[in-house]
Design an enzyme around this catalytic site. Structure first.
Site, PDB file in Angstrom:
ATOM      1  CD  GLN A 160       3.064  23.597 -16.983  1.00  0.00           C
ATOM      2  OE1 GLN A 160       3.285  24.786 -16.882  1.00  0.00           O
ATOM      3  NE2 GLN A 160       4.039  22.701 -17.047  1.00  0.00           N
ATOM      4  NE  ARG A 161      -0.616  18.833 -22.336  1.00  0.00           N
ATOM      5  CZ  ARG A 161       0.127  18.441 -23.339  1.00  0.00           C
ATOM      6  NH1 ARG A 161       0.868  19.314 -24.004  1.00  0.00           N
ATOM      7  NH2 ARG A 161       0.149  17.180 -23.714  1.00  0.00           N
ATOM      8  CG  MET A 212       4.579  23.145 -20.136  1.00  0.00           C
ATOM      9  SD  MET A 212       3.049  22.409 -20.802  1.00  0.00           S
ATOM     10  CE  MET A 212       3.469  20.651 -20.701  1.00  0.00           C
ATOM     11  N   GLY A 213       6.437  26.700 -21.705  1.00  0.00           N
ATOM     12  CA  GLY A 213       6.595  27.914 -22.483  1.00  0.00           C
ATOM     13  C   GLY A 213       7.974  27.932 -23.106  1.00  0.00           C
ATOM     14  NE  ARG A 214      11.999  23.962 -27.341  1.00  0.00           N
ATOM     15  CZ  ARG A 214      13.050  23.562 -26.633  1.00  0.00           C
ATOM     16  NH1 ARG A 214      12.963  23.439 -25.331  1.00  0.00           N
ATOM     17  NH2 ARG A 214      14.195  23.281 -27.229  1.00  0.00           N
ATOM     18  CG  ASP A 218       2.208  27.376 -24.868  1.00  0.00           C
ATOM     19  OD1 ASP A 218       2.637  27.095 -23.736  1.00  0.00           O
ATOM     20  OD2 ASP A 218       2.318  26.611 -25.844  1.00  0.00           O
ATOM     21  CD  GLU A 276       8.777  23.992 -22.341  1.00  0.00           C
ATOM     22  OE1 GLU A 276       7.601  24.172 -22.645  1.00  0.00           O
ATOM     23  OE2 GLU A 276       9.346  22.906 -22.503  1.00  0.00           O
ATOM     24  CB  THR A 329      -2.558  27.633 -26.968  1.00  0.00           C
ATOM     25  OG1 THR A 329      -1.280  27.349 -26.411  1.00  0.00           O
ATOM     26  CG2 THR A 329      -2.623  29.140 -27.187  1.00  0.00           C
ATOM     27  N   GLY A 367      -2.031  20.890 -28.587  1.00  0.00           N
ATOM     28  CA  GLY A 367      -1.871  20.393 -27.221  1.00  0.00           C
ATOM     29  C   GLY A 367      -3.147  20.482 -26.402  1.00  0.00           C
TER      30      GLY A 367
END
Lengths: 403, 403
Positions: free
Chosen positions: B296-297, B184-186, B140, B241, B138, B11
């Site tokens: 956000q990214r 974001m953040g699964r 994340d 998320e 990342t 990503g």
């Protein structure tokens, strides 16, 4: 010396506090004002007598700068529309009690309705010790009587920059994909058009732009996308939240697009989400919908310097006019040239603005209905110039609180 | 002199190009490198021989700066996971053809899997003229083996600033309202936790924060909101998320929350949207859901200077290590102190990182599960410091294109 009162109303923007800073600046430097008061929560705050002495909050130039870089209405907002005489009477009572000679109301077309009604009431009742004027504000840029509105330039700058960044992100992968970005604007497409500014600096920007002024035809839309997908992998699209079909129905209200929540109730999706489903079903490639949501109206960290400076000047202009005894007028920007960008500031009757909506003119929209014209770009471009100065602390923007 | 090849994968982030700039910087200044190549589209680009001579694109310090401020993968990305030997063989063939002695692969845990497999293949086949190393990336922040990941700090800064601005916007009206912002953040809640940084500078920030590491209990959630609503009008909430219920099911997949599109197909709403419905039904006040989505990214205009500088240093470190003959290693950040913030850079085996996920530790999460602890704030705070220098032109950020 009379005191003055400022209040804010309608949707928050990144620039509305710069207008308040302008009012305070003018009051402080005029030598003709006692205290500068703020009403907490717009005209409702006046009715409920929530009056703040701004001199206790704004003590120096640094505070004024912090006010300019704080997004959203620092005095709080309301959406109250005045409907009966008892309200006017109560408002005038409060103004008299605080010895207020000038009220500057900062807001959109509903707020200018308030200015119009209150100043008419004063005239009718021969109340000649209070002047009521307006200063415009709305990210939607849909106010008549002014070339453009404070708050719009900063929102447009955020939108243009964000589209430039999104284009980078979306084109990183080689797979066919469509990204639909929904921009605020239920009745006017000014903000959506600003996405085109992302194409400057050799960016590709949005590939397709649909404003709510044009009838939205979903078959044409699919055909536009299919055409683009022949020559490129990633398609970026800007749509107004208020796009409507031939029958005038909002796309966001399309039959069958309603979601069922846990209780079986329906809710209405945004336009971009509806189009995401349409593309997934009809074209089948990877599709994503994005709403710029509140971020587009409160991203003070990326405010347009032109917007913030103009917003401040309109606050000064409105305050000056009220001190000079003008009534029922709104401070407005009159553009005299695009390149070089030149404007003048003048007071116009609020009746020009109250309850009216200025949509994007036909010659700003591409005849195919899927883009804007160079004429719109020329109009928009000056409004996003310069980065407003912003003080950071601990890695994030510093704000000021007035209540 | 051998040439070197850089590629990017996974990503996009706002900082991945700074790492590429670091690789180029090291190569240009080492005196030990011939040409600097880039693969267009990650390892897939190597397989398909889409090799770019970066010397033709990056000609001076200004270009390097533009590269640092360009978000998303400037070389393009891919999500290809290597599965068979014929791929390894083909890659090595291409590297040999371009006389490449070092491959620096910039990416996340999947990309480190690629580095591990390729370097193992080289070892096994006694290919000793190619060194393959990784540089982490990342938003994340879920990579093992490094204190934090390039790209995370900039995303965290955007999230913190945006929450500070949203809080201003949402609290402008006096009506009771709840705003739920999905971050974001699964599988890890690092980014969601960063919302807490909005509380610095006397901001109120998010009132409630739910990370995906904690079980999400919707009854507790409603009770948390009701408690807050007793004392304040506007509630701002951050949710990952990937929040899941007791049974491990994603909230975004809750029964009955699925939307029906125009063709009767169902699609899955985001977690925030599901919670919006829940609150509307159970509490009934004005509720809004917001997704920070791709912004956000890719918000390079608000990148963290600390993040961009560290990302560049990791690129330099990785390139240096590859030139020194290291193999199967990843450049990592080792934190030695929070205050003052101090780190060292070292190479760690990619096996530490490949295919693993680092979640937020228990002591970073409030025992009630609706906030983060001071310990997490201390960890996060240094990562968003400073504003990365960004050149604007025509009112928007300038970017560079490499292909």
């Amino acid at each position: 010396m009379k005191n003055i009162l400022a209040a804010q109303s309608g949707g928050p923007t990144s620039a509305i506090n710069a207008t308040l800073a302008g009012v305070i600046t003018c009051a402080l430097t005029s030598g003709r004002v006692g205290k500068v008061f703020g009403a907490h929560g717009g005209i409702q705050g006046v009715l409920e007598e929530r009056i703040i002495d701004l001199g206790e909050k704004i003590k120096n130039a640094e505070d004024l700068q912090l006010l300019c870089q704080t997004p959203a209405a620092a005095l709080g907002s309301c959406r109250l529309k005045l409907t009966d005489e008892s309200q006017y009477k109560k408002i005038i009572e409060v103004l008299h009690r605080y010895e207020i000679g000038c009220l500057v109301y900062i807001g959109g077309n509903d707020s200018m309705d308030t200015v119009e009604k209150l100043s008419a009431y004063c005239m009718q009742h021969k109340i000649d010790d209070i002047c009521i004027v307006g200063a415009p504000k709305t990210i939607d840029n849909d106010l008549m009587g002014t070339d453009h509105c404070p708050g719009f330039g900063s929102a447009a700058k955020y939108i243009a920059s964000t589209f430039a960044e999104l284009e980078r992100d979306c084109s990183a992968y080689a797979a066919k994909s469509v990204t639909i970005v929904e921009v605020m604007g239920r009745d006017s497409g000014w903000l959506t058009g600003a996405a085109a500014l992302a194409r400057q600096n050799s960016g590709k920007g949005p590939d397709l732009i649909y404003l709510c002024e044009s009838v939205f035809d979903s078959q044409m839309f699919l055909s536009d996308i299919r055409n683009k997908l022949r020559n490129q992998n990633s398609i970026l699209i800007a749509v107004s939240e208020g796009i409507k079909d031939q029958s005038g129905r909002y796309v966001s209200e399309s039959e069958g697009e309603k979601a069922l929540d846990a209780f079986g109730h329906t809710y209405i999706s945004g336009a971009a989400r509806v189009l995401e489903c349409l593309i997934q079903n009809e074209i089948g490639c990877k599709t994503r919908s994005i709403e710029l949501n509140l971020m587009q109206r409160c991203a003070g960290h990326l405010a347009s310097d032109m917007d913030i400076q103009e917003s401040k000047l309109l606050g000064i202009k409105a305050c000056q006019a009220a001190l000079d005894g003008e009534n029922g007028k709104m401070a407005a920007i009159i553009r005299t040239s695009d390149e070089p960008y030149e404007v003048t500031y003048k007071m116009v009757p609020v009746s020009l603005t109250a309850n009216k909506v200025k949509t994007v003119p036909d010659d700003f929209i591409d005849p195919n209905g899927h883009d804007v014209t160079d004429k719109m770009i020329r109009y928009l471009k000056p409004l996003i110039q310069g980065n407003a100065p912003v003080t950071f602390e601990n890695g994030i923007v510093k704000h000021i609180s007035l209540y």
